[in-house]
Design a protein around this motif. Structure first.
Motif, PDB file in Angstrom:
ATOM      1  N   SER A 172       0.824  -1.212   0.000  1.00 31.64           N
ATOM      2  CA  SER A 172       0.000   0.000   0.000  1.00 31.64           C
ATOM      3  C   SER A 172       0.857   1.260   0.000  1.00 31.64           C
ATOM      4  N   VAL A 173       1.897   1.280   0.829  1.00 33.76           N
ATOM      5  CA  VAL A 173       2.752   2.468   0.908  1.00 33.76           C
ATOM      6  C   VAL A 173       3.423   2.749  -0.435  1.00 33.76           C
ATOM      7  N   ILE A 174       3.919   1.706  -1.079  1.00 37.19           N
ATOM      8  CA  ILE A 174       4.561   1.884  -2.378  1.00 37.19           C
ATOM      9  C   ILE A 174       3.571   2.427  -3.399  1.00 37.19           C
ATOM     10  N   LEU A 175       2.394   1.799  -3.484  1.00 33.76           N
ATOM     11  CA  LEU A 175       1.403   2.219  -4.469  1.00 33.76           C
ATOM     12  C   LEU A 175       0.851   3.608  -4.164  1.00 33.76           C
ATOM     13  N   VAL A 176       0.593   3.890  -2.891  1.00 33.16           N
ATOM     14  CA  VAL A 176       0.069   5.210  -2.512  1.00 33.16           C
ATOM     15  C   VAL A 176       1.023   6.308  -2.947  1.00 33.16           C
ATOM     16  N   ASN A 177       2.308   6.127  -2.681  1.00 32.15           N
ATOM     17  CA  ASN A 177       3.267   7.181  -2.992  1.00 32.15           C
ATOM     18  C   ASN A 177       3.552   7.284  -4.492  1.00 32.15           C
ATOM     19  N   VAL A 178       3.532   6.151  -5.193  1.00 32.35           N
ATOM     20  CA  VAL A 178       3.713   6.208  -6.645  1.00 32.35           C
ATOM     21  C   VAL A 178       2.544   6.928  -7.297  1.00 32.35           C
ATOM     22  N   SER A 188       1.904   7.594   5.385  1.00 29.54           N
ATOM     23  CA  SER A 188       1.240   6.431   4.791  1.00 29.54           C
ATOM     24  C   SER A 188       1.602   5.153   5.545  1.00 29.54           C
ATOM     25  N   THR A 189       2.830   5.043   6.038  1.00 30.95           N
ATOM     26  CA  THR A 189       3.232   3.854   6.797  1.00 30.95           C
ATOM     27  C   THR A 189       2.456   3.740   8.100  1.00 30.95           C
ATOM     28  N   THR A 190       2.396   4.833   8.852  1.00 23.10           N
ATOM     29  CA  THR A 190       1.681   4.796  10.135  1.00 23.10           C
ATOM     30  C   THR A 190       0.189   4.558   9.935  1.00 23.10           C
ATOM     31  N   ARG A 191      -0.389   5.152   8.910  1.00 27.24           N
ATOM     32  CA  ARG A 191      -1.816   4.942   8.645  1.00 27.24           C
ATOM     33  C   ARG A 191      -2.108   3.493   8.294  1.00 27.24           C
ATOM     34  N   GLU A 230      -0.480  -6.476  23.430  1.00 29.57           N
ATOM     35  CA  GLU A 230      -0.283  -6.578  21.990  1.00 29.57           C
ATOM     36  C   GLU A 230      -0.357  -5.214  21.320  1.00 29.57           C
ATOM     37  N   ALA A 231      -1.227  -4.348  21.835  1.00 28.14           N
ATOM     38  CA  ALA A 231      -1.305  -2.982  21.302  1.00 28.14           C
ATOM     39  C   ALA A 231      -0.006  -2.229  21.553  1.00 28.14           C
ATOM     40  N   LEU A 232       0.593  -2.427  22.723  1.00 29.83           N
ATOM     41  CA  LEU A 232       1.847  -1.759  23.033  1.00 29.83           C
ATOM     42  C   LEU A 232       2.975  -2.267  22.139  1.00 29.83           C
ATOM     43  N   ILE A 233       2.996  -3.577  21.878  1.00 35.32           N
ATOM     44  CA  ILE A 233       4.002  -4.135  20.972  1.00 35.32           C
ATOM     45  C   ILE A 233       3.835  -3.541  19.579  1.00 35.32           C
ATOM     46  N   LEU A 234       2.593  -3.424  19.121  1.00 38.33           N
ATOM     47  CA  LEU A 234       2.324  -2.826  17.808  1.00 38.33           C
ATOM     48  C   LEU A 234       2.777  -1.373  17.778  1.00 38.33           C
ATOM     49  N   PHE A 235       2.527  -0.647  18.863  1.00 37.80           N
ATOM     50  CA  PHE A 235       2.955   0.749  18.947  1.00 37.80           C
ATOM     51  C   PHE A 235       4.473   0.871  18.864  1.00 37.80           C
ATOM     52  N   ILE A 246       9.799   1.748  13.289  1.00 35.66           N
ATOM     53  CA  ILE A 246       9.797   1.893  11.829  1.00 35.66           C
ATOM     54  C   ILE A 246       9.708   3.357  11.431  1.00 35.66           C
ATOM     55  N   GLY A 247       8.835   4.104  12.099  1.00 38.09           N
ATOM     56  CA  GLY A 247       8.678   5.515  11.777  1.00 38.09           C
ATOM     57  C   GLY A 247       9.929   6.329  12.055  1.00 38.09           C
ATOM     58  N   VAL A 248      10.540   6.103  13.208  1.00 40.52           N
ATOM     59  CA  VAL A 248      11.747   6.852  13.576  1.00 40.52           C
ATOM     60  C   VAL A 248      12.898   6.525  12.633  1.00 40.52           C
ATOM     61  N   LEU A 249      13.078   5.238  12.323  1.00 35.89           N
ATOM     62  CA  LEU A 249      14.149   4.841  11.398  1.00 35.89           C
ATOM     63  C   LEU A 249      13.930   5.446  10.018  1.00 35.89           C
TER      64      LEU A 249
END
Length: 279
Positions: free
Chosen positions: A67-73, A207-210, A253-258, A264-267
């Motif tokens: 999705s991120v690739i297609l959204v940005n393209v 787009s990644t976070t969404r 599990e929500a905390l692990i996802l966060f 990923i976002g910071v990197l």
């Protein structure tokens, strides 16, 4: 004086619930009882042992990457088209942005009708047997539908950021590149895109976070079906906490996802900003 009310609301609906949720990860609360037994790290052990959670997270990674690739393209292409000076380009900008204004729940139900009724009817007209299955009836088809609708929804918003990036590039730099013998394609890759790096950083981050946190579209379009093959991470966390009443495990599990999303976002932002400085 002006930041005070916003600060109070931010603490009330973000900071305080976050730390309260962190506290719940160490309890076996069922969501109803006043008693919240302390269980230590048992919920984290259960979360790491939950194969369904990791399967949903793997599905989320696949969905998010595509999705991120297609959204940005698509967003970059649309931004390029509406900055060429064509007639009515402001109308097209507004039209491409409108899908982002529609809520995910409404959007999911609208596209569910399109996939289950409109596309099936068109397929029946083209197929002599008249027995066209819906894309939502197969695991791969349902995931494809999620990706398609996400691209349709998010591309318009990202397009505006890319439009701002295109407009920030000085025309004299483009003209100088063309005078020096660059083709339009070469000027785009060697001059315009490097100068738009900040736009790429913002769009990829948003787009990644969404995509990683998507829930409303997942709920209204597929509900995790067929056979729980489209249950993404956010839906699994919701079901764990509010459907199965395992609030402690669901919160863990929500905390692990966060944490995964934050890393990923910071990197991504760090790498993008580092390249931006070098450019």
């Amino acid at each position: 004086m002006f930041a005070g009310p916003a600060g109070v609301l931010f603490f009330a609906v973000v900071i305080i619930p976050f730390f309260y949720g962190l506290y719940l990860t160490f309890t076996s609360w069922n969501g109803v009882s006043l008693d919240k037994p302390f269980v230590g790290f048992a919920n984290y052990q259960a979360a790491f042992a939950d194969t369904a959670y990791w399967q949903s997270l793997g599905r989320t990674v696949v969905y998010s990457v595509i999705s991120v690739i297609l959204v940005n393209v698509v967003a970059f292409g649309l931004a390029y088209l509406v900055t060429l000076g064509i007639k009515g380009q402001n109308f097209f900008r507004a039209g491409f942005f409108i899908p982002n204004l529609i809520g995910g729940i409404v959007l999911g139900y609208v596209w569910k009708f399109v996939f289950n009724r409109a596309f099936v009817a068109i397929g029946d007209m083209m197929n002599a047997s008249g027995n066209t299955p819906s894309l939502l009836s197969t695991p791969n088809g349902a995931l494809f539908c999620l990706i398609l609708v996400s691209v349709w929804q998010y591309a318009g918003y990202m397009m505006l950021i890319y439009v701002a990036g295109f407009m920030s590039v000085d025309n004299s730099l483009k003209e100088a590149a063309l005078i020096d013998g660059c083709t339009q394609t070469r000027a785009m890759w060697s001059v315009i895109i490097p100068l738009m790096r900040s736009s790429f950083v913002q769009c990829i981050f948003l787009s990644t976070t969404r995509c990683f946190m998507v829930y409303d579209l997942n709920l209204s379009l597929t509900k995790g079906e067929p056979f729980n093959s489209t249950v993404l991470a956010a839906m699994h966390v919701y079901n764990q906490a509010f459907v199965y009443k395992n609030y402690g495990v669901g919160q863990a599990e929500a905390l692990i996802l966060f944490v995964i999303c934050a890393v990923i976002g910071v990197l991504q932002v760090y790498i993008g900003k580092k390249g931006e400085v070098a450019a």
